[in-house]
Design an enzyme around this catalytic site. Sequence first.
Site, PDB file in Angstrom:
ATOM      1  N   GLY A  71      -8.243   6.810   7.325  1.00  0.00           N
ATOM      2  CA  GLY A  71      -9.182   7.459   6.420  1.00  0.00           C
ATOM      3  C   GLY A  71     -10.581   6.881   6.555  1.00  0.00           C
ATOM      4  O   GLY A  71     -11.583   7.607   6.489  1.00  0.00           O
ATOM      5  N   GLN A 178      -6.995  10.290  -1.421  1.00  0.00           N
ATOM      6  CA  GLN A 178      -6.050  10.131  -2.535  1.00  0.00           C
ATOM      7  C   GLN A 178      -5.549  11.462  -3.072  1.00  0.00           C
ATOM      8  O   GLN A 178      -4.529  11.506  -3.762  1.00  0.00           O
ATOM      9  CB  GLN A 178      -6.703   9.326  -3.676  1.00  0.00           C
ATOM     10  CG  GLN A 178      -6.937   7.875  -3.351  1.00  0.00           C
ATOM     11  CD  GLN A 178      -5.646   7.074  -3.165  1.00  0.00           C
ATOM     12  OE1 GLN A 178      -4.554   7.502  -3.538  1.00  0.00           O
ATOM     13  NE2 GLN A 178      -5.764   5.900  -2.564  1.00  0.00           N
ATOM     14  N   HIS A 200      -1.108   7.114   5.479  1.00  0.00           N
ATOM     15  CA  HIS A 200      -0.274   6.165   4.723  1.00  0.00           C
ATOM     16  C   HIS A 200      -0.350   6.354   3.216  1.00  0.00           C
ATOM     17  O   HIS A 200       0.325   5.647   2.473  1.00  0.00           O
ATOM     18  CB  HIS A 200      -0.571   4.719   5.137  1.00  0.00           C
ATOM     19  CG  HIS A 200      -1.868   4.150   4.673  1.00  0.00           C
ATOM     20  ND1 HIS A 200      -1.925   3.191   3.681  1.00  0.00           N
ATOM     21  CD2 HIS A 200      -3.136   4.373   5.059  1.00  0.00           C
ATOM     22  CE1 HIS A 200      -3.198   2.839   3.491  1.00  0.00           C
ATOM     23  NE2 HIS A 200      -3.947   3.545   4.321  1.00  0.00           N
ATOM     24  N   CYS A 324     -10.307 -10.174  -5.028  1.00  0.00           N
ATOM     25  CA  CYS A 324     -10.557 -11.595  -4.818  1.00  0.00           C
ATOM     26  C   CYS A 324     -11.349 -11.758  -3.521  1.00  0.00           C
ATOM     27  O   CYS A 324     -10.800 -11.666  -2.439  1.00  0.00           O
ATOM     28  CB  CYS A 324      -9.243 -12.347  -4.728  1.00  0.00           C
ATOM     29  SG  CYS A 324      -9.472 -14.110  -4.719  1.00  0.00           S
TER      30      CYS A 324
HETATM   31  N1  PLP Z   1     -10.681   6.607   0.829  1.00  0.00           N
HETATM   32  C1  PLP Z   1      -9.926   6.393  -0.256  1.00  0.00           C
HETATM   33  C2  PLP Z   1     -10.227   7.149  -1.516  1.00  0.00           C
HETATM   34  C3  PLP Z   1      -8.892   5.472  -0.217  1.00  0.00           C
HETATM   35  O1  PLP Z   1      -8.151   5.242  -1.305  1.00  0.00           O
HETATM   36  C4  PLP Z   1      -8.645   4.782   0.987  1.00  0.00           C
HETATM   37  C5  PLP Z   1      -7.594   3.738   1.061  1.00  0.00           C
HETATM   38  O2  PLP Z   1      -7.266   3.109   0.081  1.00  0.00           O
HETATM   39  C6  PLP Z   1      -9.454   5.061   2.099  1.00  0.00           C
HETATM   40  C7  PLP Z   1     -10.471   5.976   1.985  1.00  0.00           C
HETATM   41  C8  PLP Z   1      -9.249   4.366   3.412  1.00  0.00           C
HETATM   42  O3  PLP Z   1      -8.135   4.901   4.082  1.00  0.00           O
HETATM   43  P1  PLP Z   1      -7.468   4.058   5.266  1.00  0.00           P
HETATM   44  O4  PLP Z   1      -6.725   2.941   4.619  1.00  0.00           O
HETATM   45  O5  PLP Z   1      -6.553   5.024   5.943  1.00  0.00           O
HETATM   46  O6  PLP Z   1      -8.557   3.603   6.136  1.00  0.00           O
END
Ligand code: PLP
Length: 394
Positions: A71, A178, A200, A324
């Site tokens: 993402g 999400q 994922h 953290c």
């Molecule tokens: N955008 C949102 C809203 C996310 O929640 C996340 C991951 O937590 C990402 C982007 C990043 O995705 P990735 O972990 O596949 O890089």
Amino acid sequence: MTTIYLDNNATTAVAPEVLEAMLPYMSTLYGNASSMHTFGGQLGPVLRAAHEKVAALIGAEPGEIVFTSCGTESDNTAIMSALEINPHKKHIITARVEHPAVYNFCKHLARKGYRITFLPVDNMGRLSMDAFYKALDDDTAIVSIMYANNETGVIFPVEDIGTALRERGILFHTDAVQAAGKIRIDVKTLPVDMMSLSGHKLHAPKGIGVLYIRKGTRFCPYIIGGHQEHGRRAGTENVASIVGLARACELAMENLETESRHVSRLRDKLENSLLAKCPDARVNGDVKQRLPNTTNISFEYVEGEAILLRLDEYGICASSGSACTSGSLEPSHVLIAMGVPFTALHGSIRFSLSRYSTEPEIEKVIEVLPPIIKELRMLSPYGREKLSGQLCKP
Ligand code: PLP
């Protein structure tokens, strides 16, 4: 001890059906889809079918789907593409509550000389549409606003934003990492130009993402090399993960309504019970416009990390709003942007459910968490002083 996994916005379990679909491509069918020989070439139709299945989840055409590594890459690519194709435009509009994949990338671009507007949100995490309209100008190359927030689950008015941008001819990217698979998305009616997804978060493996690029949108690749993905994203295709993601999208589509009802019923039970049993607990974010699987609850006068550690003793996985970082506990930029009061900022816990969450798991959390909060408040001088006489009912 069995694990009670309520951290599905962080990552999800790979569905058994997904794993089954992937296995041949991790063992016998290991060819390179670009090879001239039959052994590699047989993967071409597999990849085409995967484009179709992923496209179906969001109402897109197969040719509008580009597979990426995650993402984050999809988010970075969308923004960079807009800047490359509009080299004279230096303004980006985004929100203060974006995931770091957009938020930190925009901060990085600010250091490189771009002008970034980080739109504010109200105390329920809702975007200020007034600020959005005011921020638009002739220098705006792209607007990147998330579909739904990862910490609170709040859903943004992407349709209204997209409509306004289309009238002005400004590119619109939405991070739907999400939202995809949790709520119905249809790009046929939704005015977005680009959209990011991540495997994922919907029961496919880590390391596979998608960038939806609407047909006709001018695009400049970020990863340059071979001609994979019709020249829009170089790099040998991760066939096994692509197949897994395609299967995950099929499953999400088939079960979307049932799953949504399942997780929202359990989420509401968890939320209502914890609010009833713990005084000085509050839900962060707009509860009406929210993903069905997410609740973000602040337990005032306690530290989120302390709660997480205690929950961990029972095998319960959740996450806190603080990160953290280099030894210091920084509260979440999302909750800060929402103006969550100091006493609640550090004690926020996010529970995010999935199709695999069960009633007994939720009941276990309802049983063990209130006494933990009570105990931690007794340990905190501030909590003790503030809350004398009205601690959590175990
Ligand atoms: N955008 C949102 C809203 C996310 O929640 C996340 C991951 O937590 C990402 C982007 C990043 O995705 P990735 O972990 O596949 O890089």
